[in-house]
Design an enzyme around this catalytic site. Structure first.
Site, PDB file in Angstrom:
ATOM      1  N   TYR A  37       0.848  -1.202   0.000  1.00 21.58           N
ATOM      2  CA  TYR A  37       0.000   0.000   0.000  1.00 21.58           C
ATOM      3  C   TYR A  37       0.885   1.255   0.000  1.00 21.58           C
ATOM      4  O   TYR A  37       0.687   2.177  -0.788  1.00 21.58           O
ATOM      5  CB  TYR A  37      -0.926  -0.024   1.216  1.00 21.58           C
ATOM      6  CG  TYR A  37      -1.828   1.186   1.327  1.00 21.58           C
ATOM      7  CD1 TYR A  37      -3.092   1.192   0.758  1.00 21.58           C
ATOM      8  CD2 TYR A  37      -1.396   2.334   2.002  1.00 21.58           C
ATOM      9  CE1 TYR A  37      -3.918   2.303   0.846  1.00 21.58           C
ATOM     10  CE2 TYR A  37      -2.212   3.451   2.098  1.00 21.58           C
ATOM     11  CZ  TYR A  37      -3.470   3.431   1.522  1.00 21.58           C
ATOM     12  OH  TYR A  37      -4.269   4.543   1.613  1.00 21.58           O
ATOM     13  N   GLU A 115     -26.974  -1.027  17.717  1.00 21.51           N
ATOM     14  CA  GLU A 115     -25.639  -0.559  17.340  1.00 21.51           C
ATOM     15  C   GLU A 115     -24.808  -0.321  18.598  1.00 21.51           C
ATOM     16  O   GLU A 115     -25.357   0.070  19.623  1.00 21.51           O
ATOM     17  CB  GLU A 115     -25.745   0.786  16.583  1.00 21.51           C
ATOM     18  CG  GLU A 115     -26.647   0.730  15.376  1.00 21.51           C
ATOM     19  CD  GLU A 115     -26.972   2.123  14.812  1.00 21.51           C
ATOM     20  OE1 GLU A 115     -26.269   3.095  15.148  1.00 21.51           O
ATOM     21  OE2 GLU A 115     -27.936   2.220  14.050  1.00 21.51           O
ATOM     22  N   LYS A 117     -22.589   1.954  20.947  1.00 23.70           N
ATOM     23  CA  LYS A 117     -22.537   3.403  21.077  1.00 23.70           C
ATOM     24  C   LYS A 117     -21.097   3.826  21.335  1.00 23.70           C
ATOM     25  O   LYS A 117     -20.562   3.627  22.428  1.00 23.70           O
ATOM     26  CB  LYS A 117     -23.459   3.891  22.197  1.00 23.70           C
ATOM     27  CG  LYS A 117     -23.484   5.401  22.294  1.00 23.70           C
ATOM     28  CD  LYS A 117     -24.554   5.885  23.248  1.00 23.70           C
ATOM     29  CE  LYS A 117     -24.593   7.399  23.289  1.00 23.70           C
ATOM     30  NZ  LYS A 117     -23.336   7.988  23.753  1.00 23.70           N
ATOM     31  N   ASP A 119     -17.939   6.192  22.029  1.00 19.41           N
ATOM     32  CA  ASP A 119     -17.815   7.343  22.909  1.00 19.41           C
ATOM     33  C   ASP A 119     -16.860   8.347  22.271  1.00 19.41           C
ATOM     34  O   ASP A 119     -15.653   8.318  22.500  1.00 19.41           O
ATOM     35  CB  ASP A 119     -17.291   6.885  24.269  1.00 19.41           C
ATOM     36  CG  ASP A 119     -17.548   7.935  25.330  1.00 19.41           C
ATOM     37  OD1 ASP A 119     -18.258   8.909  25.043  1.00 19.41           O
ATOM     38  OD2 ASP A 119     -17.031   7.769  26.445  1.00 19.41           O
ATOM     39  N   ARG A 138     -21.321  18.421  15.721  1.00 19.73           N
ATOM     40  CA  ARG A 138     -22.741  18.477  16.045  1.00 19.73           C
ATOM     41  C   ARG A 138     -23.086  19.832  16.676  1.00 19.73           C
ATOM     42  O   ARG A 138     -24.147  20.378  16.424  1.00 19.73           O
ATOM     43  CB  ARG A 138     -23.077  17.340  17.006  1.00 19.73           C
ATOM     44  CG  ARG A 138     -24.497  17.378  17.504  1.00 19.73           C
ATOM     45  CD  ARG A 138     -24.851  16.122  18.263  1.00 19.73           C
ATOM     46  NE  ARG A 138     -26.191  16.251  18.782  1.00 19.73           N
ATOM     47  CZ  ARG A 138     -26.512  16.845  19.925  1.00 19.73           C
ATOM     48  NH1 ARG A 138     -25.553  17.347  20.682  1.00 19.73           N
ATOM     49  NH2 ARG A 138     -27.746  16.940  20.318  1.00 19.73           N
ATOM     50  N   TYR A 226     -23.412   6.265  11.473  1.00 22.01           N
ATOM     51  CA  TYR A 226     -24.618   5.679  12.053  1.00 22.01           C
ATOM     52  C   TYR A 226     -25.917   6.222  11.474  1.00 22.01           C
ATOM     53  O   TYR A 226     -26.994   5.825  11.908  1.00 22.01           O
ATOM     54  CB  TYR A 226     -24.619   5.845  13.571  1.00 22.01           C
ATOM     55  CG  TYR A 226     -24.639   7.283  14.056  1.00 22.01           C
ATOM     56  CD1 TYR A 226     -25.790   8.056  13.959  1.00 22.01           C
ATOM     57  CD2 TYR A 226     -23.496   7.856  14.611  1.00 22.01           C
ATOM     58  CE1 TYR A 226     -25.810   9.373  14.388  1.00 22.01           C
ATOM     59  CE2 TYR A 226     -23.502   9.170  15.043  1.00 22.01           C
ATOM     60  CZ  TYR A 226     -24.658   9.922  14.926  1.00 22.01           C
ATOM     61  OH  TYR A 226     -24.673  11.219  15.349  1.00 22.01           O
ATOM     62  N   LYS A 291     -32.620   1.403  17.730  1.00 23.08           N
ATOM     63  CA  LYS A 291     -33.407   2.297  16.874  1.00 23.08           C
ATOM     64  C   LYS A 291     -34.508   1.477  16.232  1.00 23.08           C
ATOM     65  O   LYS A 291     -34.244   0.372  15.740  1.00 23.08           O
ATOM     66  CB  LYS A 291     -32.511   2.892  15.778  1.00 23.08           C
ATOM     67  CG  LYS A 291     -31.373   3.720  16.331  1.00 23.08           C
ATOM     68  CD  LYS A 291     -30.424   4.224  15.258  1.00 23.08           C
ATOM     69  CE  LYS A 291     -29.269   4.981  15.921  1.00 23.08           C
ATOM     70  NZ  LYS A 291     -28.231   5.373  14.968  1.00 23.08           N
ATOM     71  N   LYS A 315     -27.046   2.579  28.382  1.00 21.87           N
ATOM     72  CA  LYS A 315     -25.659   2.831  28.789  1.00 21.87           C
ATOM     73  C   LYS A 315     -25.078   1.689  29.631  1.00 21.87           C
ATOM     74  O   LYS A 315     -25.788   1.036  30.402  1.00 21.87           O
ATOM     75  CB  LYS A 315     -25.586   4.132  29.614  1.00 21.87           C
ATOM     76  CG  LYS A 315     -26.097   5.360  28.869  1.00 21.87           C
ATOM     77  CD  LYS A 315     -25.121   5.854  27.814  1.00 21.87           C
ATOM     78  CE  LYS A 315     -24.016   6.671  28.410  1.00 21.87           C
ATOM     79  NZ  LYS A 315     -24.289   8.095  28.486  1.00 21.87           N
ATOM     80  N   CYS A 409      14.574   0.915  50.048  1.00 26.62           N
ATOM     81  CA  CYS A 409      13.597  -0.046  49.557  1.00 26.62           C
ATOM     82  C   CYS A 409      12.658  -0.450  50.698  1.00 26.62           C
ATOM     83  O   CYS A 409      13.124  -0.819  51.778  1.00 26.62           O
ATOM     84  CB  CYS A 409      14.323  -1.275  49.016  1.00 26.62           C
ATOM     85  SG  CYS A 409      13.227  -2.634  48.627  1.00 26.62           S
ATOM     86  N   CYS A 412      13.704  -4.406  51.460  1.00 27.82           N
ATOM     87  CA  CYS A 412      15.005  -4.871  51.956  1.00 27.82           C
ATOM     88  C   CYS A 412      15.851  -3.735  52.523  1.00 27.82           C
ATOM     89  O   CYS A 412      16.959  -3.962  52.988  1.00 27.82           O
ATOM     90  CB  CYS A 412      15.779  -5.584  50.849  1.00 27.82           C
ATOM     91  SG  CYS A 412      16.424  -4.449  49.614  1.00 27.82           S
ATOM     92  N   CYS A 427      15.389  -0.428  43.381  1.00 31.02           N
ATOM     93  CA  CYS A 427      16.076  -0.908  44.570  1.00 31.02           C
ATOM     94  C   CYS A 427      17.412  -1.474  44.120  1.00 31.02           C
ATOM     95  O   CYS A 427      17.483  -2.223  43.153  1.00 31.02           O
ATOM     96  CB  CYS A 427      15.232  -1.989  45.236  1.00 31.02           C
ATOM     97  SG  CYS A 427      16.170  -3.000  46.386  1.00 31.02           S
ATOM     98  N   CYS A 433      17.354  -8.487  47.914  1.00 33.01           N
ATOM     99  CA  CYS A 433      15.986  -8.011  48.124  1.00 33.01           C
ATOM    100  C   CYS A 433      14.982  -9.145  47.934  1.00 33.01           C
ATOM    101  O   CYS A 433      14.839  -9.671  46.838  1.00 33.01           O
ATOM    102  CB  CYS A 433      15.678  -6.871  47.158  1.00 33.01           C
ATOM    103  SG  CYS A 433      14.031  -6.198  47.422  1.00 33.01           S
TER     104      CYS A 433
HETATM  105  O1  D41 Z   1     -22.317   5.471  18.197  1.00 35.72           O
HETATM  106  C1  D41 Z   1     -22.885   6.509  18.545  1.00 35.72           C
HETATM  107  N1  D41 Z   1     -22.276   7.326  19.372  1.00 35.72           N
HETATM  108  C2  D41 Z   1     -24.227   6.873  18.016  1.00 35.72           C
HETATM  109  C3  D41 Z   1     -24.693   8.162  18.241  1.00 35.72           C
HETATM  110  C4  D41 Z   1     -25.039   5.952  17.312  1.00 35.72           C
HETATM  111  N2  D41 Z   1     -24.622   4.690  17.055  1.00 35.72           N
HETATM  112  N3  D41 Z   1     -26.263   6.340  16.864  1.00 35.72           N
HETATM  113  C5  D41 Z   1     -26.738   7.591  17.084  1.00 35.72           C
HETATM  114  N4  D41 Z   1     -27.962   7.918  16.621  1.00 35.72           N
HETATM  115  C6  D41 Z   1     -28.466   9.130  16.826  1.00 35.72           C
HETATM  116  C7  D41 Z   1     -29.840   9.449  16.319  1.00 35.72           C
HETATM  117  C8  D41 Z   1     -30.775   8.317  16.550  1.00 35.72           C
HETATM  118  C9  D41 Z   1     -30.369  10.675  16.983  1.00 35.72           C
HETATM  119  C10 D41 Z   1     -29.719   9.694  14.844  1.00 35.72           C
HETATM  120  C11 D41 Z   1     -25.947   8.561  17.779  1.00 35.72           C
HETATM  121  C12 D41 Z   1     -26.523   9.845  17.959  1.00 35.72           C
HETATM  122  N5  D41 Z   1     -27.771  10.104  17.476  1.00 35.72           N
HETATM  123  C13 D41 Z   1     -25.852  10.950  18.643  1.00 35.72           C
HETATM  124  N6  D41 Z   1     -24.564  11.102  18.860  1.00 35.72           N
HETATM  125  C14 D41 Z   1     -24.370  12.242  19.516  1.00 35.72           C
HETATM  126  C15 D41 Z   1     -25.543  12.847  19.713  1.00 35.72           C
HETATM  127  C16 D41 Z   1     -26.483  12.049  19.161  1.00 35.72           C
END
Ligand code: D41
Length: 670
Positions: A37, A115, A117, A119, A138, A226, A291, A315, A409, A412, A427, A433
């Protein structure tokens, strides 16, 4: 070459690079090596340098960042970027599902798209006629910042979409930094004495919101897409799953963990499965998102103020929590390194109770300005030992105490030395020791070293404290009577231990080298050394230069190895071990091994062998054992419940062998 054919060549290279990016990032199925690559990339760069008139903004070479901005321009989101409601319990989720069925006036099972989520930070990337034209954060959901140049530096974000692109599509995704990248970034920052990031999310935010996109280009940002915002000139798929599928077809990176499921209980099952994977993933997730899969149903449900009614985030327990440092103690390791460890007021972090955190070394304490009595943010990520991410300065009590490196130490009482320019304090009582000796003995007896079953932590403590074992060679002179006199040791267990000790005498050169505990010589390096030098005397006689000709051994490791064998005490211990009967079979030259040059991949559970055992036996025969299937794989060994590696093997036409066949195979070659 004519100007026309140069242009053709440039276009061909770009197409190839885009295709390989797509295979690598989206399909997770590369067909060329990194080196190949890089060669393509270099060729393109050279041609473009010689013919700057052919450089286009969406060439893969244009990801290096642009001149710094004064400030970010504002971007209005034509379709707002909504936020997600949060839920923490199964009951919250069942109530969410009930609300949806009530609103839709149905008792039918709802289909959900599940899905992970990520961070990180949400962004919106706009493509017009398939070309990336704008990217925005955003922000507050209605107005974000224009980070186009920054987003363009992320290699897995296509500058040009694949196939038939709509007139306009705004792609929404989460930008994040993977854990490895985060560690690397902080290690670099530490070296340069710069501010370190408390967590990957902050690192991602700090990297994306750089006015100088050349800095962003140097940061390991990644993305998962997403959803979509404005779409024009194309009929949307009927489901969320379908949208993600479509995004992937256009070359956008979508998580491989997305699943469409039926009903709320399957959502909860998904949550539990992702929860189990969480610590093994290369990136941080703070939960999962459900969703409603059908876009028609989504439309009927609509949204309240800023969040859709059809989606919810479930969460995981937080990876961070605040607590107090009650004390700091110094642990002495195998190499004498003193590691400061914070004793914490116990606190729940990410589902486990944490009462200790490593402080690494004195530099780290200074840099993070940590004191005893401080209120600190504790983090755990993946399987690693919890760390102090930061001190909550605003809540610092008046009577915090400074952390001082002890002069002697704690075990020892030998002098502690801190070499100029080195972060680690050590040490100096190497041989006297007990802490060092205990760690050396534990390592020597451990499963992957000499594998002396039954010689556990408590027993090592007793043997050293009772002065029965001073160096590892003494293990082989222990008597039944000595062992029986120890606490919690009966006649039978003493006998068993002696049998295990006897058994351990028959080993391999690689295991023996690893067991010696030479600094920075792990299992892989020990194997390389055994394969390269084949006998202990040859290795002992090797110069640092000769050592560096072994794959993966650099000047530092070479020096550690040479110093180790130069030390008379170490040579004496080795001599005693061999006199006591420790032995290993001759190491065959690599090229004479029966499976030299072959690469294996193991998947699923093997019936009467652990994966480690299978790996070891294969490696002894000169084979390589790899983690993923590629066109270079010779065989895929399949046990019970094989993973996606089996599909991949079939797809690539790699030979697949089952459990029993594998046994016969090993027998034949061993
Ligand atoms: O992976 C994510 N952080 C994630 C964020 C996700 N998988 N889906 C998301 N879907 C939405 C909606 C349903 C409102 C379209 C999101 C977020 N919103 C989101 N991330 C930050 C604010 C909202």
């Amino acid at each position: 070459m004519s100007s026309k054919s140069v242009q053709k060549e440039i276009e061909k290279l770009r197409e190839q690079i885009d295709e390989h990016n797509y295979r690598y990032y989206v399909l997770d199925d590369p067909i060329i090596s990194d080196a190949e690559y890089d060669a393509l990339f270099l060729q393109l760069k050279k041609l473009e340098a010689a013919h700057p008139e052919f450089v286009t903004p969406d060439s893969p070479t244009q990801r290096i960042g642009a001149a710094p901005l004064k400030k970010f321009a504002e971007v209005q989101h034509a379709i707002p970027m909504l936020s997600l409601d949060n839920a923490f319990t199964d009951e919250d989720i069942r109530a969410f599902d009930q609300r949806i069925r009530d609103r839709l006036k149905t008792s039918a099972t709802i289909e959900y798209c599940c899905e992970p989520k990520l961070d990180g930070l949400a962004v919106s990337i706009r493509y017009e006629k398939g070309h990336l034209v704008q990217a925005a954060t955003r922000g507050d959901g209605a107005t974000g910042e224009d980070v186009t140049e920054n987003i363009k530096t992320i290699r897995m974000v296509p500058l040009k979409l694949r196939g038939e692109a709509p007139r306009i599509v705004e792609v929404r995704g989460e930008v994040y930094i993977p854990l490895k990248g985060f560690e690397r970034l902080n290690a670099q920052a530490e070296k340069k004495g710069e501010k370190i990031f408390a967590n990957p999310r902050n690192a991602a935010a700090g990297s994306l919101r750089q006015l100088d996109s050349r800095i962003t280009a140097s940061r390991p940002l990644e993305i998962f897409c997403y959803g979509v915002g404005v779409v024009e000139g194309m009929k949307l798929p009927a489901t969320q799953r379908g949208i993600l599928q479509w995004l992937a077809e256009m070359g956008l990176r979508v998580s491989a963990f997305v699943e469409a499921v039926k009903g709320v209980e399957q959502c909860l099952d998904y949550y539990r499965r992702m929860g189990e994977q969480r610590d093994k993933l290369p990136f941080e997730i703070d939960g999962v998102v459900y969703k409603v899969n059908s876009l028609a149903e989504q439309e009927k449900l609509g949204f309240v103020t800023r969040a859709p009614r059809w989606a919810i985030a479930h969460k995981f327990p937080a990876q961070e929590a605040t607590t107090t440092i009650e004390a700091v103690e110094f642990q002495v390791g195998r190499t004498g390194a003193l590691t400061p460890v914070a004793r914490l007021k116990p606190v729940h972090v990410g589902g486990v109770t944490v009462s200790n955190a490593t402080l690494h070394n004195m530099d780290e304490i200074k840099r993070k300005d940590i004191h005893i009595g401080d209120i600190v943010m504790v983090r755990r990520a993946g399987d690693v030992i919890p760390e102090i991410a930061s001190v909550v300065k605003a809540r610092r009590p008046h009577d915090v105490k400074k952390i001082v490196l002890p002069k002697h130490c704690p075990v020892c009482h030998s002098l502690v030395e801190q070499v100029e320019g080195e972060a680690v304090a050590r040490c100096t009582g190497e041989l006297v020791c007990p802490a060092q000796r205990k760690e050396i003995i534990r390592h020597f007896a451990s499963r992957r070293a000499m594998d002396i079953e039954g010689l556990g932590d408590k027993l090592v403590d007793q043997l050293v404290d009772e002065r029965l074992v001073a160096s590892v060679a003494d293990i082989y002179h222990l008597t039944q009577e000595q062992l029986e006199n120890l606490e919690r040791m009966g006649e039978k267990s003493a006998q068993n231990l002696l049998e295990q000790i006897e058994k351990s005498k028959s080993t391999t050169l690689a295991r023996f080298l690893y067991a010696l505990g030479i600094r920075e010589v792990g299992e892989a390096t020990a194997k390389q050394l055994a394969l390269h030098f084949r006998t202990l005397p040859a290795l002992q006689a090797a110069s640092e230069e000769a050592l560096q000709s072994v794959p993966d051994i650099g000047p530092v490791v070479a020096q550690h190895i040479a110093n180790f064998f130069r030390e008379a005490h170490n040579r004496e211990v080795i001599h005693k071990l061999i006199k006591a009967g420790v032995h290993w079979p001759a190491v065959k030259a690599a090229e004479n091994l029966s499976l030299a040059g072959k690469t294996f991949v193991l998947t699923g559970t093997l019936r009467d062998m652990t994966r480690e055992e299978a790996k070891e036996r294969l490696e002894k025969l000169g084979a390589k054992v790899a983690g993923s299937v590629s066109s270079k794989t010779s065989y895929v060994v399949v046990g019970v419940d094989p993973g996606s590696k089996l599909d991949k093997a079939r797809e690539l036409g790699v030979e697949v062998i089952g459990d029993e066949e594998f046994h016969r195979f090993l027998k034949k070659y061993e």
